[in-house]
Motif scaffolding. Structure first.
Motif, PDB file in Angstrom:
ATOM      1  N   LEU A 217       0.836  -1.198   0.000  1.00  0.00           N
ATOM      2  CA  LEU A 217       0.000   0.000   0.000  1.00  0.00           C
ATOM      3  C   LEU A 217       0.872   1.250   0.000  1.00  0.00           C
ATOM      4  CD1 LEU A 217      -2.994   0.667  -0.010  1.00  0.00           C
ATOM      5  CD2 LEU A 217      -2.923   0.821   2.481  1.00  0.00           C
ATOM      6  N   ASN A 218       1.946   1.244   0.792  1.00  0.00           N
ATOM      7  CA  ASN A 218       2.866   2.382   0.794  1.00  0.00           C
ATOM      8  C   ASN A 218       3.512   2.554  -0.570  1.00  0.00           C
ATOM      9  OD1 ASN A 218       2.380   2.994   3.468  1.00  0.00           O
ATOM     10  ND2 ASN A 218       4.118   1.807   4.255  1.00  0.00           N
ATOM     11  N   ALA A 219       3.830   1.424  -1.216  1.00  0.00           N
ATOM     12  CA  ALA A 219       4.440   1.505  -2.549  1.00  0.00           C
ATOM     13  C   ALA A 219       3.467   2.106  -3.549  1.00  0.00           C
ATOM     14  CB  ALA A 219       4.874   0.112  -2.994  1.00  0.00           C
ATOM     15  N   ILE A 220       2.209   1.681  -3.469  1.00  0.00           N
ATOM     16  CA  ILE A 220       1.197   2.197  -4.402  1.00  0.00           C
ATOM     17  C   ILE A 220       1.012   3.694  -4.207  1.00  0.00           C
ATOM     18  CG2 ILE A 220      -1.259   2.112  -4.990  1.00  0.00           C
ATOM     19  CD1 ILE A 220      -1.166  -0.874  -4.238  1.00  0.00           C
ATOM     20  N   VAL A 221       0.869   4.116  -2.940  1.00  0.00           N
ATOM     21  CA  VAL A 221       0.665   5.544  -2.653  1.00  0.00           C
ATOM     22  C   VAL A 221       1.889   6.352  -3.054  1.00  0.00           C
ATOM     23  CG1 VAL A 221       0.312   7.237  -0.799  1.00  0.00           C
ATOM     24  CG2 VAL A 221      -0.975   5.087  -0.793  1.00  0.00           C
ATOM     25  N   GLY A 222       3.086   5.864  -2.704  1.00  0.00           N
ATOM     26  CA  GLY A 222       4.311   6.610  -3.008  1.00  0.00           C
ATOM     27  C   GLY A 222       4.552   6.743  -4.491  1.00  0.00           C
ATOM     28  N   PHE A 223       4.438   5.611  -5.219  1.00  0.00           N
ATOM     29  CA  PHE A 223       4.682   5.665  -6.656  1.00  0.00           C
ATOM     30  C   PHE A 223       3.609   6.484  -7.370  1.00  0.00           C
ATOM     31  CE2 PHE A 223       6.892   1.361  -6.051  1.00  0.00           C
ATOM     32  CZ  PHE A 223       8.109   1.980  -5.815  1.00  0.00           C
ATOM     33  N   SER A 224       2.385   6.481  -6.849  1.00  0.00           N
ATOM     34  CA  SER A 224       1.313   7.271  -7.458  1.00  0.00           C
ATOM     35  C   SER A 224       1.601   8.759  -7.329  1.00  0.00           C
ATOM     36  CB  SER A 224      -0.029   6.946  -6.791  1.00  0.00           C
ATOM     37  OG  SER A 224      -0.378   5.588  -7.001  1.00  0.00           O
ATOM     38  N   GLU A 225       2.163   9.167  -6.174  1.00  0.00           N
ATOM     39  CA  GLU A 225       2.515  10.587  -5.987  1.00  0.00           C
ATOM     40  C   GLU A 225       3.645  10.999  -6.926  1.00  0.00           C
ATOM     41  OE1 GLU A 225       3.436  10.948  -1.875  1.00  0.00           O
ATOM     42  OE2 GLU A 225       1.331  10.923  -1.216  1.00  0.00           O
ATOM     43  N   PRO A 231       6.761  12.679 -14.550  1.00  0.00           N
ATOM     44  CA  PRO A 231       8.103  12.153 -14.842  1.00  0.00           C
ATOM     45  C   PRO A 231       8.255  11.880 -16.338  1.00  0.00           C
ATOM     46  CG  PRO A 231       6.708  10.420 -13.974  1.00  0.00           C
ATOM     47  CD  PRO A 231       5.871  11.665 -13.948  1.00  0.00           C
ATOM     48  N   SER A 232       9.409  11.402 -16.701  1.00  0.00           N
ATOM     49  CA  SER A 232       9.658  11.089 -18.107  1.00  0.00           C
ATOM     50  C   SER A 232       8.873   9.839 -18.491  1.00  0.00           C
ATOM     51  CB  SER A 232      11.167  10.865 -18.338  1.00  0.00           C
ATOM     52  OG  SER A 232      11.584   9.727 -17.596  1.00  0.00           O
ATOM     53  N   ASP A 233       8.832   9.570 -19.792  1.00  0.00           N
ATOM     54  CA  ASP A 233       8.070   8.416 -20.271  1.00  0.00           C
ATOM     55  C   ASP A 233       8.625   7.102 -19.710  1.00  0.00           C
ATOM     56  OD1 ASP A 233       6.465  10.102 -21.663  1.00  0.00           O
ATOM     57  OD2 ASP A 233       7.508   9.835 -23.588  1.00  0.00           O
ATOM     58  N   ASP A 234       9.956   6.971 -19.681  1.00  0.00           N
ATOM     59  CA  ASP A 234      10.551   5.745 -19.143  1.00  0.00           C
ATOM     60  C   ASP A 234      10.226   5.580 -17.654  1.00  0.00           C
ATOM     61  OD1 ASP A 234      11.580   5.181 -21.591  1.00  0.00           O
ATOM     62  OD2 ASP A 234      13.579   5.999 -21.163  1.00  0.00           O
ATOM     63  N   GLU A 235      10.328   6.686 -16.907  1.00  0.00           N
ATOM     64  CA  GLU A 235      10.003   6.622 -15.473  1.00  0.00           C
ATOM     65  C   GLU A 235       8.529   6.311 -15.262  1.00  0.00           C
ATOM     66  OE1 GLU A 235      11.299  10.434 -14.180  1.00  0.00           O
ATOM     67  OE2 GLU A 235      13.281   9.710 -13.536  1.00  0.00           O
ATOM     68  N   ARG A 236       7.672   6.904 -16.117  1.00  0.00           N
ATOM     69  CA  ARG A 236       6.227   6.676 -15.989  1.00  0.00           C
ATOM     70  C   ARG A 236       5.912   5.195 -16.244  1.00  0.00           C
ATOM     71  NH1 ARG A 236       4.781   9.989 -19.453  1.00  0.00           N
ATOM     72  NH2 ARG A 236       4.469  11.796 -18.073  1.00  0.00           N
ATOM     73  N   THR A 237       6.578   4.612 -17.240  1.00  0.00           N
ATOM     74  CA  THR A 237       6.367   3.184 -17.529  1.00  0.00           C
ATOM     75  C   THR A 237       6.813   2.321 -16.361  1.00  0.00           C
ATOM     76  OG1 THR A 237       6.697   3.611 -19.904  1.00  0.00           O
ATOM     77  CG2 THR A 237       6.932   1.326 -19.126  1.00  0.00           C
ATOM     78  N   MET A 238       7.979   2.640 -15.784  1.00  0.00           N
ATOM     79  CA  MET A 238       8.508   1.866 -14.662  1.00  0.00           C
ATOM     80  C   MET A 238       7.589   2.004 -13.439  1.00  0.00           C
ATOM     81  SD  MET A 238      12.122   2.298 -12.628  1.00  0.00           S
ATOM     82  CE  MET A 238      11.531   3.852 -11.927  1.00  0.00           C
ATOM     83  N   LEU A 239       7.154   3.239 -13.166  1.00  0.00           N
ATOM     84  CA  LEU A 239       6.284   3.472 -12.004  1.00  0.00           C
ATOM     85  C   LEU A 239       4.939   2.759 -12.170  1.00  0.00           C
ATOM     86  CD1 LEU A 239       7.020   7.256 -11.350  1.00  0.00           C
ATOM     87  CD2 LEU A 239       7.727   5.326  -9.934  1.00  0.00           C
ATOM     88  N   SER A 240       4.410   2.815 -13.374  1.00  0.00           N
ATOM     89  CA  SER A 240       3.138   2.123 -13.639  1.00  0.00           C
ATOM     90  C   SER A 240       3.272   0.627 -13.422  1.00  0.00           C
ATOM     91  CB  SER A 240       2.677   2.412 -15.074  1.00  0.00           C
ATOM     92  OG  SER A 240       2.446   3.786 -15.254  1.00  0.00           O
ATOM     93  N   LYS A 241       4.429   0.084 -13.847  1.00  0.00           N
ATOM     94  CA  LYS A 241       4.664  -1.353 -13.656  1.00  0.00           C
ATOM     95  C   LYS A 241       4.757  -1.698 -12.170  1.00  0.00           C
ATOM     96  CE  LYS A 241       7.948  -5.024 -14.779  1.00  0.00           C
ATOM     97  NZ  LYS A 241       9.255  -5.342 -15.426  1.00  0.00           N
ATOM     98  N   LEU A 242       5.464  -0.848 -11.404  1.00  0.00           N
ATOM     99  CA  LEU A 242       5.603  -1.101  -9.963  1.00  0.00           C
ATOM    100  C   LEU A 242       4.258  -1.003  -9.251  1.00  0.00           C
ATOM    101  CD1 LEU A 242       8.926   0.841  -9.229  1.00  0.00           C
ATOM    102  CD2 LEU A 242       8.580  -1.637  -9.224  1.00  0.00           C
TER     103      LEU A 242
END
Length: 419
Positions: A217-225, A231-242
């Motif tokens: 849950l902390n990961a979801i909230v943190g990465f969503s923020e 962020p950049s497209d590559d970061e957005r893809t990585m964050l979405s995957k996480l």
């Protein structure tokens, strides 16, 4: 005229004398007869009273014997000077159980006891015989007189007679079987221990589940923020995957919690059907193929698997093997995962083998199937999955197990009855 008067007087005089004589003779006879009647009535009443008392004594004796048998109670006395014991009443007499003959050696009282009770009971009885205590109350365990294990007993003893100086002469006591009482006592102790263990497990479960839920849950909230910060497209893809991975992890955890709750509550019944095990294995391969391909792992059915057709709950078996494959893919970085099925001494064994880093022998066995076991501090724990697998296997009349070797890999299996 005078002669007639004289005649009448003589006649009356004779009659009066006869009357007096009659009463003198009859009165004692009447008195004797009355006394005899009274005595006979008294004796009859005494006989009735004695019969009534005898019936009452017999009735009390029968009731006494009945109470002794119902309570499994024996009454005995010990002659201290003669060092003999005599059982006055013994419930065992009517049960074809060997009893102690009257006037037997007092040592026989403790002869049948288990060693851990024999010394203690002997010391207590000696203290009573020497006047150092007034009452003995002991519980003990003895060998069954029928040779079928052990029995529990309870005895009370007090001094019955003393000499002029107050020293004990005889001891009277009772011995009673308390097997049922001990069974109830043990059941209550077991229930209390289970309640305490349940409370402990509930506390541990809440502590672990809060941690397991908080991490994704902390990961979801943190990465969503972070994702909201453009962020950049590559970061957005990585964050979405996480975020997606932690969503799946959280969903999987809640699913395990629901399954565990249903199993413990007994809300779900087993639905047995006959099916081909090869179809189930192929269905699992297709389900987890994308996940294996993503990690560049192979996922195949063992070529030596047998074509079996079990009669069991297909959904529950599939749920168990799914947990195995999910864990195997999660903890394997190179090589692959193989699944298979074989017949093992009347049981069908479905297994999952991986080429991961393996598990330390400390955790191999039943311990790994406990809740929230964490093998590596740097890796996610097993959560509830393996515990659910064990519970599911038990509902199918089977069992789970595993084998592992560090640096080589692990093998997880489930056995279910196969007719």
């Amino acid at each position: 005229m005078p002669s007639i008067m004289i005649l009448l007087l003589v006649t009356f005089s004779n009659l009066f004398q006869i009357d007096i004589l009659f009463w003198l003779i009859a009165l004692p006879v009447v008195v004797v007869l009355v006394c005899c009647l009274i005595w006979q009535r008294y004796q009859h009443q005494m006989l009735e009273s004695e019969m009534s008392m005898l019936n009452a004594v017999q009735r009390r004796t029968i009731e006494y014997d009945l109470v002794l048998k119902a309570m499994k109670l024996a009454v005995w006395h010990i002659d201290i000077q003669e060092r003999t014991i005599t059982y006055d009443s013994d419930y065992r007499d009517a049960l074809d159980i060997p009893t102690v003959p009257p006037g037997s050696d007092v040592e026989l009282f403790c002869d049948n006891l288990l060693p851990e009770y024999k010394k203690r009971i002997a010391e207590s009885m000696m203290a009573l015989a020497e006047g150092r205590t007034d009452l003995v109350h002991e519980q003990y365990q003895a060998h069954s007189p029928l040779g079928d294990g052990t029995t529990w007993g309870e005895t009370y003893a007090v001094v019955e007679k003393r000499d002029a100086s107050g020293r004990p002469l005889t001891i009277v006591g009772t011995s009673m079987r308390i097997d049922k009482q001990k069974e109830i006592e043990m059941a209550l102790i077991k229930a209390r221990n289970q309640a305490e263990e349940s409370d402990r497990l509930k506390t541990a479960f809440l502590a672990n589940i809060s941690h397991e839920v908080r991490t994704p849950l902390n990961a979801i909230v943190g990465f969503s923020e972070v994702l909201a910060g453009n962020p950049s497209d590559d970061e957005r893809t990585m964050l979405s995957k996480l975020i997606s991975e932690n969503n799946a992890r959280l969903l999987h955890l809640f699913e395990d919690m629901v399954n565990m709750s249903k199993l413990e509550a007994g809300d779900e019944s087993v639905h047995k059907t006959r099916f081909l095990i090869s179809d189930l294995l192929q269905e699992l391969i297709e389900k987890y193929a994308p996940q294996a391909a993503e990690k560049h792992l192979t996922l195949v059915v063992d070529k030596h698997s047998e074509a079996l057709e079990p009669n069991t709950d297909r959904n529950r078996l599939m749920q168990i093997v799914s947990h195995y494959i999910d864990n195997a893919l999660k903890f394997t970085t190179e090589g692959g995962v193989t699944i298979g099925c074989n017949l093992e001494v009347g049981n069908m064994r479905v297994w999952v083998r991986d080429t991961g880093k393996g598990i330390d022998s400390e955790y191999c066995g039943d311990k790994l199937f406990e809740r929230f076991v964490k093998i590596d501090e740097f890796e996610q724990g097993t959560g509830l999955g393996l515990s659910v697998c064990r519970s599911l296997a038990l509902t199918l009349g089977g069992k789970v197990g595993m084998e592992s070797e560090l640096g080589v890999g692990s093998l997880f299996w489930v056995d279910v009855p196969y007719a």
